[in-house]
Write a protein that holds these residues in place. Structure first.
Motif, mmCIF file in Angstrom:
data_model
loop_
_atom_site.group_PDB
_atom_site.id
_atom_site.type_symbol
_atom_site.label_atom_id
_atom_site.label_comp_id
_atom_site.label_asym_id
_atom_site.label_seq_id
_atom_site.Cartn_x
_atom_site.Cartn_y
_atom_site.Cartn_z
ATOM 1 N N ILE A 123 0.744 -1.225 0.008
ATOM 2 C CA ILE A 123 -0.027 0.090 0.093
ATOM 3 C C ILE A 123 0.792 1.144 -0.197
ATOM 4 C CG2 ILE A 123 -1.831 -1.001 1.026
ATOM 5 C CD1 ILE A 123 -1.195 -0.112 3.727
ATOM 6 N N GLY A 124 2.207 1.015 -0.118
ATOM 7 C CA GLY A 124 3.106 2.107 0.040
ATOM 8 C C GLY A 124 4.467 1.796 0.163
ATOM 9 N N GLU A 125 5.317 2.719 0.057
ATOM 10 C CA GLU A 125 6.676 2.186 0.109
ATOM 11 C C GLU A 125 7.075 1.531 1.532
ATOM 12 O OE1 GLU A 125 8.841 2.295 -2.242
ATOM 13 O OE2 GLU A 125 7.462 2.948 -3.568
ATOM 14 N N ARG A 126 6.782 2.239 2.749
ATOM 15 C CA ARG A 126 6.880 1.833 3.975
ATOM 16 C C ARG A 126 8.574 1.452 4.015
ATOM 17 N NH1 ARG A 126 1.989 -2.330 5.327
ATOM 18 N NH2 ARG A 126 2.173 -1.518 7.419
ATOM 19 N N PRO A 127 9.470 2.232 3.847
ATOM 20 C CA PRO A 127 10.829 1.907 3.677
ATOM 21 C C PRO A 127 11.451 1.329 5.133
ATOM 22 C CG PRO A 127 10.458 4.241 3.631
ATOM 23 C CD PRO A 127 9.072 3.672 3.626
ATOM 24 N N ILE A 128 12.434 0.696 4.991
ATOM 25 C CA ILE A 128 12.908 0.163 6.599
ATOM 26 C C ILE A 128 13.883 1.324 6.954
ATOM 27 C CG2 ILE A 128 12.079 -2.256 6.172
ATOM 28 C CD1 ILE A 128 15.028 -2.925 5.931
ATOM 29 N N ASN A 129 14.111 2.301 5.899
ATOM 30 C CA ASN A 129 15.453 3.022 6.368
ATOM 31 C C ASN A 129 15.279 3.831 7.730
ATOM 32 O OD1 ASN A 129 13.225 4.641 4.767
ATOM 33 N ND2 ASN A 129 14.528 6.526 5.115
ATOM 34 N N TYR A 130 13.876 4.290 8.170
ATOM 35 C CA TYR A 130 13.733 4.368 9.305
ATOM 36 C C TYR A 130 14.514 3.598 10.583
ATOM 37 C CZ TYR A 130 10.327 8.257 7.907
ATOM 38 O OH TYR A 130 9.713 9.475 7.326
ATOM 39 N N HIS A 131 13.932 2.565 10.397
ATOM 40 C CA HIS A 131 14.535 1.399 11.349
ATOM 41 C C HIS A 131 15.819 1.084 11.490
ATOM 42 C CE1 HIS A 131 10.360 -0.225 12.135
ATOM 43 N NE2 HIS A 131 10.130 0.109 10.812
ATOM 44 N N LEU A 132 16.437 1.323 10.205
ATOM 45 C CA LEU A 132 18.089 0.825 10.141
ATOM 46 C C LEU A 132 18.691 2.279 10.694
ATOM 47 C CD1 LEU A 132 18.582 -0.622 6.545
ATOM 48 C CD2 LEU A 132 18.354 -1.849 8.857
ATOM 49 N N ASP A 133 18.164 3.455 10.207
ATOM 50 C CA ASP A 133 19.005 4.570 10.705
ATOM 51 C C ASP A 133 18.790 4.703 12.485
ATOM 52 O OD1 ASP A 133 19.365 5.446 8.589
ATOM 53 O OD2 ASP A 133 17.921 6.853 8.208
ATOM 54 N N VAL A 134 17.512 4.353 12.968
ATOM 55 C CA VAL A 134 17.305 4.274 14.350
ATOM 56 C C VAL A 134 18.429 3.152 15.024
ATOM 57 C CG1 VAL A 134 15.892 3.303 16.344
ATOM 58 C CG2 VAL A 134 14.968 4.785 14.359
ATOM 59 N N LEU A 135 18.559 2.010 14.444
ATOM 60 C CA LEU A 135 19.454 0.936 15.087
ATOM 61 C C LEU A 135 20.882 1.600 14.827
ATOM 62 C CD1 LEU A 135 17.457 -1.850 13.475
ATOM 63 C CD2 LEU A 135 17.942 -1.565 16.001
ATOM 64 N N ARG A 136 21.239 2.152 14.065
ATOM 65 C CA ARG A 136 22.663 2.454 13.699
ATOM 66 C C ARG A 136 22.970 3.666 14.612
ATOM 67 N NH1 ARG A 136 21.343 2.676 8.093
ATOM 68 N NH2 ARG A 136 22.429 0.977 6.940
ATOM 69 N N THR A 137 21.900 4.419 15.033
ATOM 70 C CA THR A 137 22.027 5.424 16.083
ATOM 71 C C THR A 137 22.395 4.899 17.476
ATOM 72 O OG1 THR A 137 20.547 6.832 14.848
ATOM 73 C CG2 THR A 137 20.936 7.561 17.095
ATOM 74 N N PHE A 138 21.687 3.907 17.747
ATOM 75 C CA PHE A 138 21.959 3.111 19.071
ATOM 76 C C PHE A 138 23.217 2.359 19.078
ATOM 77 C CE2 PHE A 138 17.447 3.320 19.642
ATOM 78 C CZ PHE A 138 17.157 3.932 20.902
ATOM 79 N N GLY A 139 24.047 2.145 18.008
ATOM 80 C CA GLY A 139 25.159 1.617 17.895
ATOM 81 C C GLY A 139 25.243 0.365 17.123
ATOM 82 N N ALA A 140 24.069 -0.166 16.495
ATOM 83 C CA ALA A 140 24.242 -1.152 15.402
ATOM 84 C C ALA A 140 24.944 -1.239 14.384
ATOM 85 C CB ALA A 140 22.837 -1.807 15.334
ATOM 86 N N VAL A 141 25.522 -2.178 13.799
ATOM 87 C CA VAL A 141 26.467 -2.005 12.557
ATOM 88 C C VAL A 141 25.774 -2.907 11.375
ATOM 89 C CG1 VAL A 141 28.579 -2.807 11.325
ATOM 90 C CG2 VAL A 141 28.641 -1.891 13.774
ATOM 91 N N VAL A 142 25.162 -2.502 10.582
ATOM 92 C CA VAL A 142 24.266 -3.160 9.304
ATOM 93 C C VAL A 142 25.239 -3.529 8.297
ATOM 94 C CG1 VAL A 142 22.469 -2.880 7.872
ATOM 95 C CG2 VAL A 142 22.560 -1.585 10.024
ATOM 96 N N GLU A 143 25.265 -4.928 7.888
ATOM 97 C CA GLU A 143 26.069 -5.355 6.946
ATOM 98 C C GLU A 143 25.055 -6.073 5.857
ATOM 99 O OE1 GLU A 143 28.883 -9.258 6.159
ATOM 100 O OE2 GLU A 143 28.183 -8.691 8.021
ATOM 101 N N LYS A 144 25.140 -5.590 4.610
ATOM 102 C CA LYS A 144 24.407 -5.867 3.437
ATOM 103 C C LYS A 144 24.833 -7.333 2.962
ATOM 104 C CE LYS A 144 22.655 -1.455 1.881
ATOM 105 N NZ LYS A 144 22.309 -0.637 0.704
ATOM 106 N N ARG A 145 23.867 -8.088 2.910
ATOM 107 C CA ARG A 145 24.192 -9.440 2.330
ATOM 108 C C ARG A 145 23.400 -9.786 0.908
ATOM 109 N NH1 ARG A 145 25.688 -13.949 7.161
ATOM 110 N NH2 ARG A 145 27.698 -12.729 7.760
ATOM 111 N N GLN A 146 23.626 -10.670 0.209
ATOM 112 C CA GLN A 146 22.777 -11.102 -0.642
ATOM 113 C C GLN A 146 21.394 -11.534 -0.453
ATOM 114 O OE1 GLN A 146 24.384 -14.147 -3.218
ATOM 115 N NE2 GLN A 146 22.845 -14.002 -4.849
ATOM 116 N N ASP A 147 21.218 -12.272 0.724
ATOM 117 C CA ASP A 147 19.857 -12.581 1.160
ATOM 118 C C ASP A 147 19.289 -11.876 2.258
ATOM 119 O OD1 ASP A 147 21.855 -13.289 3.052
ATOM 120 O OD2 ASP A 147 21.275 -15.290 3.039
ATOM 121 N N GLY A 148 19.802 -10.668 2.534
ATOM 122 C CA GLY A 148 19.075 -9.547 3.351
ATOM 123 C C GLY A 148 20.199 -8.961 4.177
#
Length: 438
Positions: A123-148
């Protein structure tokens, strides 16, 4: 579950049905269990497929769930949480967006989380960038992989000052589920304050969290080292209650919605009354009915709480086809939520969609190429049609249209409706609907 519903419409829906725990709270309360180190008890849980999906995801991570012989009650034991296999998570990804909300709890419990490609209603883009930005702000490290995406927290999670550019429910939930065990005090500005968010905060407080809701969409969260269990009765589903209310209006019926509550439904009740619908509130629920005569057209716009919620919009549009004059609906939450009106036009409704912001103040979609305003001309008799469900709330709206229409309609893809509406066929029976499952 069957994939189609054949409906003989044209008769009023009359009777008594019950709504239980809100879909938009229950699944998040189940995620919160992952933060606990003791057993949790959740009551008022509806029989919907989203609960089954989240249960499966939690069990993949080692949560033991007992629902034996207790209608609407889950006992969840998260004491032995473990990392799930990527392939197993991925089998659930096409049906749920919950894996992204598991990240904060999993990072606290295990130091690692994985997000596969995400599903959900289109029903819309509903991007997860908000979520990832939030998690990075708390100190999470996000690694892109082929399956997620793989997330880690090599230095643990620490409190943050976060200002959401839009009061996103999902991003607010992400902050709450991450901040409660982060080191330090988190300030969240621009938070969503929906009733389901408040109920999630109540659950977290029962578990031992320290959360303060301030004015102007500000929430303060003081991180704690440990969270215990909870015993909680989920807030009733105001979306389902509003959907059945719209069905009463569209079919000239009379439906008592047991479990519906006035306070979380105030914006809806105001609109229902302005249209000309009648309602009566008691301690056990709300009765909605069509009083006879002519219904009034209306101009509304959807908004985040305390505005008129977007999930009420689609069933309401069906009811608006039966009002006298021109009604205007301005959708400001999801950019693609008016696409479902095409099938209503095929069934005889007079609906036009526009890119402009009609009937209200300019919104964030005003300069984009989205058909996010609708003009409904009525009253128009609806005719039988063959239609396919586009998304959860649109699907319920199509069933309402089929029930209001003269003749026999076929609604395909109704499995999607079971994501948010429990015991759907049983409720149709209780209301005297004439239908069959082929």
């Amino acid at each position: 579950m069957t994939s189609s519903l054949v409906v003989d419409g044209g008769s009023p829906l009359v009777g008594d049905i019950e709504v239980r725990g809100a879909k938009n709270l229950v699944s998040k309360a189940m995620v919160a269990v992952m933060l606990a180190e003791e057993r949790c008890r959740l009551r008022g849980v509806p029989e919907i497929s989203d609960v089954q999906i989240v249960s499966g995801l939690l069990e993949l991570h080692g949560v033991v769930i007992d629902s034996t012989d207790r209608d609407g009650e889950l006992v969840l034991d998260p004491t032995n949480v473990e990392q799930a296999h990527i392939a197993d998570i991925d089998t659930h990804a096409g049906s749920s967006r919950v894996p992204v909300l598991l990240c904060g709890p999993l990072l606290h419990r295990l130091g690692e989380a994985f997000i596969p490609d995400l599903g959900g209603c289109r029903i819309g883009e509903r991007p997860i960038n908000y979520h990832l930005d939030v998690l990075r702000t708390f100190g999470a490290v996000v690694e892109k992989r082929q399956d997620g995406l793989r997330l880690t927290a090599p230095n643990g999670l620490h409190a943050a000052d976060i200002h959401l550019p839009y009061p996103s429910v999902g991003a607010t939930e992400q902050v709450l589920l991450t901040a409660v065990r982060a080191i330090g005090r988190t300030t969240l500005r621009g938070a969503a304050i929906e009733p389901e968010i408040m109920d999630l905060i109540a659950i977290l407080q029962k578990m031992g969290a320290i959360i303060s809701v301030q004015t102007d969409r500000v929430i303060l969260i003081e991180g704690v080292d440990r969270l215990g269990g909870f015993d909680h009765l989920a807030i009733p589903d105001r979306i389902e209650a509003g959907s059945w209310a719209c069905a009463a209006l569209a079919t000239r019926g009379d439906i008592y919605v047991r479990g519906a509550q006035q306070l979380p439904m105030m914006p809806f009740l105001n609109v229902f009354r302005r249209i000309g619908g009648k309602f009566e509130i008691d301690d056990d629920g709300i009765r909605f009915w069509h009083p006879g005569g002519t219904l009034n057209s209306i101009a509304i716009e959807t908004d985040v709480h305390p505005g008129f919620m977007t999930d009420w919009q689609q069933p309401l549009v069906v009811a608006l086809t039966q009002t006298a004059g021109l009604s205007i609906v301005h959708e400001t939450v999801y950019e693609n939520r008016l696409g479902f009106t095409d099938a209503l036009v095929d069934a005889g409704a007079h609906i036009q969609t526009f890119r402009e912001c009609l009937g209200g103040s300019p919104c964030r979609f005003g300069r984009a190429n989205y058909q996010h305003s609708a003009v409904i001309s009525g009253p128009t008799p609806l005719q039988a049609a063959e239609i396919t469900v586009p998304d959860l709330r649109g699907g319920f709206s199509y069933v309402i249209a089929a029930l209001a229409a003269q003749g026999r309609s076929t609604v395909h893809g109704i499995d999607l409706i079971h994501r948010g509406y429990e015991r759907f066929s049983e409720k149709l029976d209780n209301l005297g609907a004439v239908y069959k499952l082929p």
